[in-house]
Design a protein around this motif. Structure first.
Motif, mmCIF file in Angstrom:
data_model
loop_
_atom_site.group_PDB
_atom_site.id
_atom_site.type_symbol
_atom_site.label_atom_id
_atom_site.label_comp_id
_atom_site.label_asym_id
_atom_site.label_seq_id
_atom_site.Cartn_x
_atom_site.Cartn_y
_atom_site.Cartn_z
ATOM 1 N N ALA A 19 -31.799 -71.079 61.301
ATOM 2 C CA ALA A 19 -33.458 -71.216 61.701
ATOM 3 C C ALA A 19 -34.373 -72.187 61.633
ATOM 4 O O ALA A 19 -34.601 -71.482 59.961
ATOM 5 N N THR A 20 -34.986 -72.819 61.538
ATOM 6 C CA THR A 20 -35.475 -73.926 61.069
ATOM 7 C C THR A 20 -37.136 -73.103 61.003
ATOM 8 O O THR A 20 -37.626 -72.163 62.017
ATOM 9 N N PRO A 21 -38.559 -73.833 60.413
ATOM 10 C CA PRO A 21 -39.738 -73.001 60.559
ATOM 11 C C PRO A 21 -39.936 -73.094 61.555
ATOM 12 O O PRO A 21 -40.728 -71.285 61.756
ATOM 13 N N PHE A 25 -41.209 -69.043 62.991
ATOM 14 C CA PHE A 25 -42.651 -68.673 63.349
ATOM 15 C C PHE A 25 -42.367 -68.441 65.415
ATOM 16 O O PHE A 25 -43.189 -67.472 65.505
ATOM 17 N N THR A 26 -42.014 -68.698 66.051
ATOM 18 C CA THR A 26 -41.280 -68.767 67.346
ATOM 19 C C THR A 26 -41.103 -67.091 66.957
ATOM 20 O O THR A 26 -42.184 -66.164 68.651
ATOM 21 N N ASN A 27 -39.839 -65.970 66.641
ATOM 22 C CA ASN A 27 -39.638 -65.207 66.387
ATOM 23 C C ASN A 27 -40.979 -64.491 65.736
ATOM 24 O O ASN A 27 -41.430 -63.598 65.805
ATOM 25 N N LEU A 28 -41.701 -64.578 64.893
ATOM 26 C CA LEU A 28 -42.605 -64.081 64.635
ATOM 27 C C LEU A 28 -43.919 -63.613 65.161
ATOM 28 O O LEU A 28 -44.704 -62.621 65.479
ATOM 29 N N GLN A 47 -40.402 -72.065 77.538
ATOM 30 C CA GLN A 47 -42.120 -72.023 76.384
ATOM 31 C C GLN A 47 -41.292 -71.721 74.908
ATOM 32 O O GLN A 47 -42.775 -72.097 74.270
ATOM 33 N N LYS A 48 -40.091 -71.657 74.614
ATOM 34 C CA LYS A 48 -40.039 -71.629 73.195
ATOM 35 C C LYS A 48 -39.968 -72.796 72.425
ATOM 36 O O LYS A 48 -40.810 -72.973 71.345
ATOM 37 N N THR A 334 -49.496 -62.460 55.616
ATOM 38 C CA THR A 334 -48.462 -63.278 55.191
ATOM 39 C C THR A 334 -47.230 -63.758 55.049
ATOM 40 O O THR A 334 -46.516 -63.814 54.124
ATOM 41 N N THR A 335 -46.739 -63.409 56.222
ATOM 42 C CA THR A 335 -44.953 -63.377 56.148
ATOM 43 C C THR A 335 -44.870 -64.838 56.970
ATOM 44 O O THR A 335 -43.698 -65.047 57.411
ATOM 45 N N ILE A 336 -45.661 -65.663 57.132
ATOM 46 C CA ILE A 336 -45.147 -66.392 58.211
ATOM 47 C C ILE A 336 -44.695 -68.079 57.257
ATOM 48 O O ILE A 336 -44.248 -67.573 56.023
ATOM 49 N N PRO A 337 -43.730 -68.315 57.661
ATOM 50 C CA PRO A 337 -41.954 -68.733 56.913
ATOM 51 C C PRO A 337 -43.129 -70.455 56.564
ATOM 52 O O PRO A 337 -44.045 -71.158 56.766
ATOM 53 N N GLU A 338 -41.992 -71.017 55.220
ATOM 54 C CA GLU A 338 -42.780 -72.248 54.709
ATOM 55 C C GLU A 338 -42.749 -72.695 56.071
ATOM 56 O O GLU A 338 -41.518 -72.913 56.047
#
Length: 361
Positions: A19-21, A25-28, A47-48, A334-338
């Protein structure tokens, strides 16, 4: 059956890894929204895609703001007033961002479209993080006004009027069946000074048409509340403070008054005063944004009051993100992807607006 379950789990793991960053982010956001509301949320494909666009633009804004934060800290004459909170995903209030992002995506607001939606980071020093507020641009206001209108207009005309133009309004009266006007640009390449502007809202029934006129004084009242960098000294009567060769200097600003005036007229014409909202169309997403806009406005007032109360000069322009009232979180997420792996996605989006432009657009 067991093999099918194992295969499905393996596929899920692989999908997560590739999955891309912006997808992560969308999943988070979807997960965080569920935790905040105790209700699961389902987003459609459109919407995604909007949500992934939010990540791309917010990431750009954070990186740009971080470069400016470091530079301004270095220029501060009194480092007690340095901004010590880095602009990165580890210092973002993800709970509020998730709520705003889901509501914005369900409304259809596109951060990658020009002047639809802007992310503005405000420092929450009490929590050591940033609240990312969503400010609706003039095009976003057009979109919302039309979507939720009691009676969507057939057409809307917006014009800035200059001193060499000829503008004659005709308001609805005993002799005029509807609002109308005559407008002529007599010298298109030397139109003179701005003297005002107007908007013309048209409906299927011409008797319902409305002509909205704004004088130069009307426009200047709004300019006084805006940024001199964008409006210019002529419109605001204020100068700007900048750094040149390591010294702080005050000077006039040219600004982009023509564009700012047009956007001001758009905001007025598309307001609920002139295009009423249909109460039956108001959904949770609209109500959420209406409440948040009140909070943003109060936050700006509080930030400006705090600035004016400071007796020690601070070498930071007032257009920087300021401190908001306490946010309803205890710790930043603090869990956002790079965010480094997004160059291919960036090619498809519009140029990201500056974090400090939005309040005036």
């Amino acid at each position: 059956m067991e093999n099918q379950t194992e295969s499905k789990q393996t596929a899920n793991v692989q999908n997560t890894l590739i999955a891309t960053p912006s997808q992560r982010f969308t999943n988070l956001v979807i997960s965080e929204f569920g935790l905040s509301t105790a209700a699961p949320i389902q987003l459609n494909d459109k919407q995604k895609r909007l949500m992934q666009g939010y990540f791309i633009i917010i990431d750009r804004v954070l990186k740009d703001a971080e470069v400016k934060r470091i530079a301004r800290n270095e220029n501060n004459s009194d480092h007690r007033y340095d901004n010590t909170i880095p602009y990165d995903w580890e210092h973002v209030n993800m709970r509020d961002l998730a709520l705003d992002a889901v509501h914005a995506a369900r409304m259809g607001l596109d951060m990658q479209e020009e002047a639809h939606l802007y992310p503005i980071p405000y420092a929450n020093k009490k929590k050591g993080c940033y609240d990312i507020t969503f400010m609706t641009g003039y095009a976003g206001k057009q979109y919302k006004a039309t979507k939720y209108a009691l009676k969507p207009p057939k057409a809307v005309t917006i014009e800035v009027v200059y001193s060499t133009d000829t503008f004659k309004p005709y308001k609805k009266s005993r002799t005029n069946s509807c609002d109308t006007y005559d407008f002529e640009i007599t010298d298109p390449f030397a139109r003179g000074e701005i003297v005002g502007g107007f908007g013309y809202i048209e409906y299927e029934n011409p008797a319902e048409n409305e002509l909205v006129i704004m004088s130069l004084d009307d426009i200047k009242k709004r300019a006084q509340k805006g940024s001199t960098e964008f409006w210019g000294t002529k419109m605001t009567g204020k100068q700007v403070t900048t750094w040149e060769n390591g010294k702080k200097v005050t000077k006039d600003a040219d600004g982009w008054s023509d564009e700012m005036v047009r956007k001001t007229i758009v905001r007025e014409v598309y307001s609920k005063k002139h295009i009423p909202i249909d109460p039956a169309k108001l959904d949770d997403d609209y109500q959420h944004f209406a409440e948040r806009e009140v909070e943003y406005a109060q936050a700006e007032i509080d930030a400006e009051a705090a600035d004016n109360a400071n007796t020690t000069p601070i070498d930071i322009p007032r257009t920087l993100p300021q401190e908001l009232p306490e946010a309803p979180i205890e710790q930043p997420m603090t869990t956002i992807p790079e965010a480094e792996a997004i160059p291919q996605e960036l090619q498809t989006g519009e140029t990201a607006p500056s974090a400090y432009e939005a309040p005036d657009f």
